[in-house]
Scaffold this motif. Structure first.
Motif, PDB file in Angstrom:
ATOM      1  N   ASP A 105     -92.798 -32.592  55.160  1.00  0.00           N
ATOM      2  CA  ASP A 105     -93.437 -32.784  53.861  1.00  0.00           C
ATOM      3  C   ASP A 105     -92.374 -33.014  52.791  1.00  0.00           C
ATOM      4  O   ASP A 105     -91.732 -32.079  52.323  1.00  0.00           O
ATOM      5  N   SER A 107     -93.193 -34.570  49.963  1.00  0.00           N
ATOM      6  CA  SER A 107     -93.934 -34.865  48.728  1.00  0.00           C
ATOM      7  C   SER A 107     -93.237 -34.152  47.575  1.00  0.00           C
ATOM      8  O   SER A 107     -92.560 -33.126  47.764  1.00  0.00           O
ATOM      9  N   ALA A 108     -93.437 -34.671  46.364  1.00  0.00           N
ATOM     10  CA  ALA A 108     -92.784 -34.073  45.193  1.00  0.00           C
ATOM     11  C   ALA A 108     -93.213 -32.617  45.023  1.00  0.00           C
ATOM     12  O   ALA A 108     -92.386 -31.743  44.754  1.00  0.00           O
ATOM     13  N   GLY A 109     -94.508 -32.363  45.188  1.00  0.00           N
ATOM     14  CA  GLY A 109     -94.994 -30.998  44.986  1.00  0.00           C
ATOM     15  C   GLY A 109     -94.342 -30.025  45.939  1.00  0.00           C
ATOM     16  O   GLY A 109     -93.938 -28.916  45.545  1.00  0.00           O
ATOM     17  N   HIS A 110     -94.207 -30.443  47.204  1.00  0.00           N
ATOM     18  CA  HIS A 110     -93.605 -29.526  48.181  1.00  0.00           C
ATOM     19  C   HIS A 110     -92.112 -29.344  47.915  1.00  0.00           C
ATOM     20  O   HIS A 110     -91.601 -28.225  48.024  1.00  0.00           O
ATOM     21  N   ASP A 136     -89.585 -37.725  56.865  1.00  0.00           N
ATOM     22  CA  ASP A 136     -91.047 -37.582  56.815  1.00  0.00           C
ATOM     23  C   ASP A 136     -91.608 -39.002  56.806  1.00  0.00           C
ATOM     24  O   ASP A 136     -91.314 -39.769  55.879  1.00  0.00           O
ATOM     25  N   LEU A 138     -94.205 -40.108  55.857  1.00  0.00           N
ATOM     26  CA  LEU A 138     -94.979 -40.375  54.637  1.00  0.00           C
ATOM     27  C   LEU A 138     -94.114 -40.301  53.375  1.00  0.00           C
ATOM     28  O   LEU A 138     -94.631 -40.317  52.262  1.00  0.00           O
ATOM     29  N   MET A 139     -92.808 -40.201  53.553  1.00  0.00           N
ATOM     30  CA  MET A 139     -91.904 -40.107  52.385  1.00  0.00           C
ATOM     31  C   MET A 139     -91.966 -41.385  51.532  1.00  0.00           C
ATOM     32  O   MET A 139     -91.938 -42.492  52.052  1.00  0.00           O
ATOM     33  N   GLU A 140     -92.023 -41.183  50.218  1.00  0.00           N
ATOM     34  CA  GLU A 140     -91.934 -42.309  49.283  1.00  0.00           C
ATOM     35  C   GLU A 140     -90.695 -42.086  48.426  1.00  0.00           C
ATOM     36  O   GLU A 140     -90.645 -41.133  47.650  1.00  0.00           O
ATOM     37  N   GLU A 143     -91.034 -41.134  44.789  1.00  0.00           N
ATOM     38  CA  GLU A 143     -91.581 -39.791  44.566  1.00  0.00           C
ATOM     39  C   GLU A 143     -90.484 -38.738  44.733  1.00  0.00           C
ATOM     40  O   GLU A 143     -90.366 -37.798  43.944  1.00  0.00           O
ATOM     41  N   VAL A 144     -89.635 -38.924  45.756  1.00  0.00           N
ATOM     42  CA  VAL A 144     -88.496 -38.007  45.951  1.00  0.00           C
ATOM     43  C   VAL A 144     -87.578 -38.069  44.733  1.00  0.00           C
ATOM     44  O   VAL A 144     -87.124 -37.042  44.220  1.00  0.00           O
ATOM     45  N   ALA A 147     -89.016 -36.125  41.851  1.00  0.00           N
ATOM     46  CA  ALA A 147     -88.901 -34.666  42.061  1.00  0.00           C
ATOM     47  C   ALA A 147     -87.457 -34.219  41.836  1.00  0.00           C
ATOM     48  O   ALA A 147     -87.200 -33.233  41.135  1.00  0.00           O
TER      49      ALA A 147
END
Ligand SMILES: NC(=O)c1ccc[n+]([C@@H]2O[C@H](COP(=O)([O-])OP(=O)(O)OC[C@H]3O[C@@H](n4cnc5c(N)ncnc54)[C@H](OP(=O)(O)O)[C@@H]3O)[C@@H](O)[C@H]2O)c1
Length: 320
Positions: A105, A107-110, A136, A138-140, A143-144, A147
């Motif tokens: 995961d 994602s930015a939130g994680h 990941d 699903l990494m973008e 978005e990373v 974050a």
């Protein structure tokens, strides 16, 4: 050879060896940190500092958070320790639980929630280096980057790196980042040769028997070209060369250790240090005596012949 990472925009020497904290914090079952865990961690960290280690490698998942928690306890008890260490940790692996499968995961939130939890467990306000633990799908990258930008602006993280990513993944992620990736931590040792074999199986009729190597093509070269510090996890091959009778490679490690009047573990590390990329081996032993013995790795210099004897014996196939 320099082992200075560009921390805080000026170079800070972190030395050739990194200490990996996965062996700290007792069992993997969770639960509170005990005095026995603290005593073991204290002995291991002091042994690492005594051999010149400055960079300590964590991950949020190690011992389900207890590796960081026990290190945080050491920092609370010794007010001078924070200034003597550089701290690196990782996020992005999520274990399976009742409702979820095990997964990655980024994602930015994680990422942001993981950093807050890391800082709390380590009892620090700023992590020197954050690594993305595994790729990941699903990494973008954008978005990373958002974050990391927020974490950096808040003063929570100094630098970003990756782990277990090949050249294409690093290049793709870098396109969205305003700052360079500073580290890639890969499994690399005489027991795990894929990243090196990627460069030697070219035009090799036996390459088909090494499918693991193909993914790593160009990874060491990308890191060298772009100043990404390579770190080798599993550098002691998890003790697999301890018994000289275990394999021809283990026998070669022991013979070379004897010739240099050192330990087999020091030869495993010296083999990594001999590579021109300036790879930092990550020492994962939790045993203070074994950690101290690793100091020899920086004293000895393997010859080209010794390096190739170890490589060819370990890969089990002749070159060319
Ligand atoms: N980025 C990643 O995906 C990733 C994955 C795994 C690990 N890591 C990092 O890399 C570090 C090292 O990884 P690792 O633990 O897999 O590899 P390692 O350093 O190769 O192996 C350490 C393990 O091998 C044992 N060992 C070492 N030398 C031995 C010997 N001569 N005889 C018997 N046992 C021996 C140690 O036992 P004792 O403790 O008893 O000495 C310990 O259990 C970790 O602490 C962590 O920081 C990163």
């Amino acid at each position: 050879m320099s082992f200075a990472l560009p921390l805080n925009t000026h170079l800070i020497d972190v030395g050739p060896l990194v200490y990996g904290c996965m062996a700290l914090g007792g069992d993997w079952g969770g639960g509170p940190v005990t005095e026995a865990d603290i005593a073991q961690a204290h002995a291991a960290v002091e042994a690492a500092l005594a051999i010149g280690v400055r960079l300590f490698d964590h991950a949020d998942i190690y011992r389900r958070g207890k590796a960081e928690a026990v290190f945080g306890e050491l920092l609370r008890r010794d007010a001078g320790l924070r200034a003597r260490v550089r701290l690196q940790s990782k996020c992005g692996i999520r274990f399976a639980d009742d409702q979820h499968v095990g997964r990655y995961d980024l994602s930015a939130g994680h990422i942001e929630a993981s950093v807050d939890a890391i800082l709390q467990r380590l009892a620090i306000e700023r992590l020197d280096i954050l690594l993305l633990h595994r790729p990941d799908p699903l990494m973008e990258p954008a978005e990373v980057a958002r974050a990391f930008g927020r974490l950096k602006a808040a003063g929570k993280v100094g630098h970003l790196g990756v782990s277990n990513m090949h050249a294409g993944q690093m290049r793709w992620l870098q396109t969205a980042l305003a700052e360079p990736l500073v580290v890639n931590q890969l499994e690399l040792s005489l027991a795990k040769l894929d990243a090196l074999d990627a460069g030697t199986t070219f035009n090799d009729p036996q390459a088909a028997s090494r499918p693991g190597a193909a993914a790593w093509a160009g990874t060491l070269e990308y890191a060298q070209r772009h100043g990404v510090q390579l770190q080798a996890w599993g550098a002691l091959a998890q003790g697999r060369f301890n018994d000289p009778a275990a394999s021809p490679a283990a026998q070669a490690v022991h013979e070379i250790a004897e010739a240099h009047r050192t330990t087999p573990n020091a030869v495993l590390l010296a083999w990594l240090l001999r590579h021109p990329a300036g790879i930092q081996p990550v020492i994962g032993s939790g045993n203070a005596e074994r950690i101290r013995a690793c100091a020899d790795a920086t004293r000895i210099q393997l010859s080209r012949d010794e390096w190739y004897r170890l490589y060819v014996t370990a890969r089990g196939q002749a070159l060319p």
